[in-house]
Write a protein that holds these residues in place. Structure first.
Motif, mmCIF file in Angstrom:
data_model
loop_
_atom_site.group_PDB
_atom_site.id
_atom_site.type_symbol
_atom_site.label_atom_id
_atom_site.label_comp_id
_atom_site.label_asym_id
_atom_site.label_seq_id
_atom_site.Cartn_x
_atom_site.Cartn_y
_atom_site.Cartn_z
ATOM 1 N N THR A 48 18.475 14.116 42.488
ATOM 2 C CA THR A 48 19.112 13.307 41.445
ATOM 3 C C THR A 48 20.055 12.281 42.068
ATOM 4 O O THR A 48 20.150 11.138 41.615
ATOM 5 C CB THR A 48 19.851 14.223 40.452
ATOM 6 O OG1 THR A 48 18.892 15.048 39.802
ATOM 7 C CG2 THR A 48 20.610 13.423 39.411
ATOM 8 N N ALA B 40 14.585 21.766 46.664
ATOM 9 C CA ALA B 40 15.255 22.844 45.943
ATOM 10 C C ALA B 40 16.445 22.307 45.144
ATOM 11 O O ALA B 40 16.822 21.144 45.280
ATOM 12 C CB ALA B 40 15.732 23.901 46.945
ATOM 13 N N ASN B 41 17.031 23.161 44.324
ATOM 14 C CA ASN B 41 18.236 22.783 43.582
ATOM 15 C C ASN B 41 19.319 22.318 44.540
ATOM 16 O O ASN B 41 19.568 22.965 45.554
ATOM 17 C CB ASN B 41 18.780 23.976 42.791
ATOM 18 C CG ASN B 41 17.937 24.261 41.556
ATOM 19 O OD1 ASN B 41 17.320 23.360 41.008
ATOM 20 N ND2 ASN B 41 17.903 25.517 41.152
ATOM 21 N N GLY B 42 19.926 21.193 44.198
ATOM 22 C CA GLY B 42 21.033 20.717 45.017
ATOM 23 C C GLY B 42 20.603 20.006 46.277
ATOM 24 O O GLY B 42 21.438 19.643 47.111
ATOM 25 N N ALA B 43 19.304 19.736 46.431
ATOM 26 C CA ALA B 43 18.828 19.074 47.650
ATOM 27 C C ALA B 43 19.249 17.604 47.707
ATOM 28 O O ALA B 43 19.306 17.016 48.784
ATOM 29 C CB ALA B 43 17.310 19.185 47.729
ATOM 30 N N ALA C 111 26.242 13.680 50.053
ATOM 31 C CA ALA C 111 25.076 14.329 49.441
ATOM 32 C C ALA C 111 23.759 13.868 50.059
ATOM 33 O O ALA C 111 22.774 14.594 50.030
ATOM 34 C CB ALA C 111 25.067 14.076 47.932
ATOM 35 N N GLN D 102 10.274 19.899 40.167
ATOM 36 C CA GLN D 102 10.444 21.220 40.789
ATOM 37 C C GLN D 102 9.090 21.895 40.979
ATOM 38 O O GLN D 102 8.884 22.653 41.913
ATOM 39 C CB GLN D 102 11.308 22.125 39.892
ATOM 40 C CG GLN D 102 12.726 21.658 39.695
ATOM 41 C CD GLN D 102 13.696 22.287 40.668
ATOM 42 O OE1 GLN D 102 13.298 23.025 41.560
ATOM 43 N NE2 GLN D 102 14.973 21.979 40.516
HETATM 44 N N1 LIG Z 1 29.118 14.490 40.315
HETATM 45 C C1 LIG Z 1 29.104 15.206 41.458
HETATM 46 N N2 LIG Z 1 30.242 15.422 42.148
HETATM 47 C C2 LIG Z 1 30.231 16.145 43.286
HETATM 48 N N3 LIG Z 1 29.150 16.677 43.836
HETATM 49 C C3 LIG Z 1 27.984 16.502 43.205
HETATM 50 C C4 LIG Z 1 27.893 15.763 41.984
HETATM 51 N N4 LIG Z 1 26.611 15.754 41.584
HETATM 52 C C5 LIG Z 1 25.935 16.465 42.508
HETATM 53 N N5 LIG Z 1 26.747 16.916 43.485
HETATM 54 C C6 LIG Z 1 26.343 17.681 44.663
HETATM 55 O O1 LIG Z 1 25.426 16.901 45.407
HETATM 56 C C7 LIG Z 1 24.383 17.707 45.901
HETATM 57 C C8 LIG Z 1 23.059 17.146 45.458
HETATM 58 O O2 LIG Z 1 22.992 17.248 44.038
HETATM 59 P P1 LIG Z 1 21.780 16.665 43.196
HETATM 60 O O3 LIG Z 1 22.153 16.768 41.771
HETATM 61 O O4 LIG Z 1 21.431 15.353 43.735
HETATM 62 O O5 LIG Z 1 20.636 17.720 43.522
HETATM 63 P P2 LIG Z 1 19.185 17.863 42.903
HETATM 64 O O6 LIG Z 1 18.264 17.893 44.042
HETATM 65 O O7 LIG Z 1 18.957 16.832 41.872
HETATM 66 O O8 LIG Z 1 19.272 19.288 42.253
HETATM 67 P P3 LIG Z 1 18.599 19.864 40.903
HETATM 68 O O9 LIG Z 1 17.233 20.292 41.280
HETATM 69 O O10 LIG Z 1 19.476 21.011 40.557
HETATM 70 O O11 LIG Z 1 18.610 18.781 39.884
HETATM 71 C C9 LIG Z 1 24.645 19.121 45.408
HETATM 72 O O12 LIG Z 1 25.263 19.834 46.450
HETATM 73 C C10 LIG Z 1 25.590 18.945 44.265
HETATM 74 O O13 LIG Z 1 26.456 20.050 44.162
#
Ligand SMILES: Nc1ncnc2c1ncn2[C@@H]1O[C@H](COP(=O)(O)OP(=O)(O)OP(=O)(O)O)[C@@H](O)[C@H]1O
Ligand SMILES: [Mg+2]
Lengths: 287, 235
Positions: free
Chosen positions: B45, B39-42, B20, B193
């Motif tokens: 988190t 963006a979402n999924g970047a 990730a 966001q």
């Molecule tokens: N528990 C998990 N198991 C497998 N893959 C995960 C898990 N949590 C997140 N991912 C993947 O890791 C990548 C990054 O996710 P992350 O939640 O860090 O993104 P984000 O930037 O916080 O997104 P958002 O804006 O939606 O909160 C994504 O492709 C997500 O699908």
């Protein structure tokens, strides 16, 4: 009058079942662990009581002063050394490992203490009785019930009024976030198991005073404890006491109808309640 | 530029076989407010979870106050003075408002924040201290989540999407309260966001895109078109 007697005796017996159940309920509540070896740990505590009473000559009730902390330490070590490694999203590994532990405990006890049934003896306590209106009750069952109420009250207080209880509930709610608060979940789980086995120690000694036990006695205690938890509703300790009482009463009433029906009627009461109210009579509520 | 309080060097993070984060280099200065957008999924988190020890990382990848924390457990990281307001608030459902706050103080770290100080910041929580945290509105729950993190008197506090799912008026209240929170020398990372919100409260900004840093700049001077490009990956 005989029915009233059965009812009272069953209620008092329910206190013992609630003690079997309390530890089971506590660890399930905190860490979603179903401990198949719980009954064998109760029997282990009874044997430890036997060793202490025969080696030092202590009264079994006084022997609790040694057996309770010993079982608590065993609980902490067991959790940190073995059971923590089995916990995860999958419920199966802890089931398998505690099943294995059950087998090991039974065989270990067989090796050390032989298969002969044993009993903890407390001559005065065992035979003393009290008149209670039209019926007579044994001092030991009354004492057992009083201890059960005190233990449940103490657990409830610990859970809802202390920092340790707060930590138990937080870890149960959300392990990751609890970790962010500086709670080491492995340690908290260890403490929960220590507390559960401390209760188990009390249950084991009271069991040993009431009936004879042997290394294979654990399975039955596990079932009774499990049934009391489910009848009362998961996550509610007073409900667990009620569950124990219902189970105890069902058994003594069944035995009254036909002595062979004692255990069976308890199981039937359990199944009936499970069918009518799968969530138990008093599902989780706080305070 | 003061010594960085937090330094990430070639940070990688994995969920099982899925990677990730890829070689993220980032730093936060002492007393600085940093924004992270993406963006979402970047991977925002995931980055927060790595810093706080919920995901373990390789040695040398995360340094906090000069100490390698990449291999520490979450509770050990918390004790070093790092706290997080997690995405989606994640209060303890079976604890009351006050208990949620008290558990934040579990690390026993000394500092200006206490139950009284949090109640002064969010007076409504004092009124509702005895109710279960689940009985609160979204905005009030966010206040509890913020208060809970503050109770550990952190030196660095992470906010993961504090405005997620809240009404605009509530978001404004919470952002208005932020300076009073971060004021006294505390450093902060704000994941958001809403890009303009993020830029308005921070001094520097990073953008993450598919697990990599796609932009780094000063919040008040970084060109908007650079941000769009870094955010959406449009050339
Ligand atoms: N528990 C998990 N198991 C497998 N893959 C995960 C898990 N949590 C997140 N991912 C993947 O890791 C990548 C990054 O996710 P992350 O939640 O860090 O993104 P984000 O930037 O916080 O997104 P958002 O804006 O939606 O909160 C994504 O492709 C997500 O699908
Ligand atoms: Mg996120």
């Amino acid at each position: 009058m005989e029915w009233l007697n059965a009812l009272v005796q069953g209620t008092l017996l329910g206190g013992l079942y609630a003690l079997f159940a309390a530890g089971l309920s506590l660890i399930f509540g905190v860490m979603r662990l179903v401990n198949i070896a719980h009954g064998d740990l109760i029997v282990l505590a009874a044997y430890l009581g036997l060793t202490v009473t025969s080696a030092i000559g202590l009264h079994p009730v006084v022997a609790m002063v040694l057996v309770v902390p010993a079982m608590a330490m065993i609980g902490y070590a067991l959790q940190r050394g073995l059971l923590n490694q089995t916990l995860g999203d999958d419920l199966l590994p802890p089931l398998l490992v505690t099943f294995g532990l059950s087998v090991i405990l039974q065989n270990g006890l067989l090796e050390v203490y032989s298969a002969d049934p044993q009993k903890l003896s407390a001559p005065v306590l065992e035979t003393a009785s009290l008149p209670l209106g039209p019926i007579t009750v044994g001092v030991l069952p009354v004492l057992t019930f009083a201890i059960a109420v005190a233990v449940i009250w103490g657990l409830q207080w610990t859970f809802y009024k202390t920092a340790l209880g707060r930590a138990f509930r937080a870890v149960s709610d959300n392990q990751d976030i609890a970790q962010l608060m500086g709670l080491n979940k492995r340690h908290i789980f260890g403490l929960a198991m220590a507390l559960a086995l401390a209760v188990t120690a009390v249950a084991g000694i009271l069991l040993g005073l009431r009936t004879s036990f042997d290394p294979a006695s654990g399975g039955g205690r596990l079932i009774f404890g499990f049934e009391a938890v489910i009848i009362g509703g998961l996550g509610n300790l007073w409900g667990t006491l009620a569950g124990g009482v219902i189970l105890g009463v069902a058994q003594t009433i069944g035995a009254k109808i036909d002595p062979g029906w004692q255990v069976l009627s308890g199981h039937i009461a359990f199944l009936v309640i499970l069918a009518i109210r799968p969530q138990g009579l008093f599902p989780r509520m706080s305070g | 530029m003061p010594e960085p309080i937090l330094q990430m060097t070639g940070l990688n993070a994995h969920y099982g076989d899925f990677q990730a984060l890829y070689g993220v280099d980032m730093h936060v200065g002492g007393g600085e407010v940093l924004a992270i957008i993406g963006a979402n999924g970047a991977g925002k988190t995931t980055l927060m979870r790595s810093i706080t020890g919920l995901i373990t990382n390789g040695p040398g990848q995360i340094q906090f106050k000069g100490r390698d924390i990449g291999g520490l457990r979450g509770d050990q990281v918390a004790e070093t003075g790092l706290a997080m307001v997690p995405e989606g608030r994640q209060l303890f459902a079976s604890l009351t408002v006050e208990e949620n706050l008290l558990i934040g103080a579990q690390t026993g770290r000394k500092g200006p924040w206490s139950l009284g100080a949090v109640f002064k910041l969010f007076p409504i929580l004092k009124e509702r201290r005895a109710v279960p945290s689940t009985a609160l509105s979204g905005g009030q729950q966010q206040m509890v989540a913020i208060g809970r993190a503050l109770m550990s008197n952190p030196e660095l506090i992470l906010f993961d999407e504090i405005s997620l799912g809240l009404a605009p008026i509530i978001i404004k209240d919470i952002y208005d309260a932020l300076p009073g929170i971060i004021g006294d020398g505390m450093s902060a990372i704000i994941v958001e966001q809403d890009i303009s919100k993020a830029l308005s409260v921070s001094s520097r900004v990073y953008c993450l895109q598919e697990g990599r840093v796609s932009l780094e700049g000063a919040s008040d001077t970084v060109p908007r078109e650079d941000i769009s490009r870094a955010y959406f990956g449009i050339e």
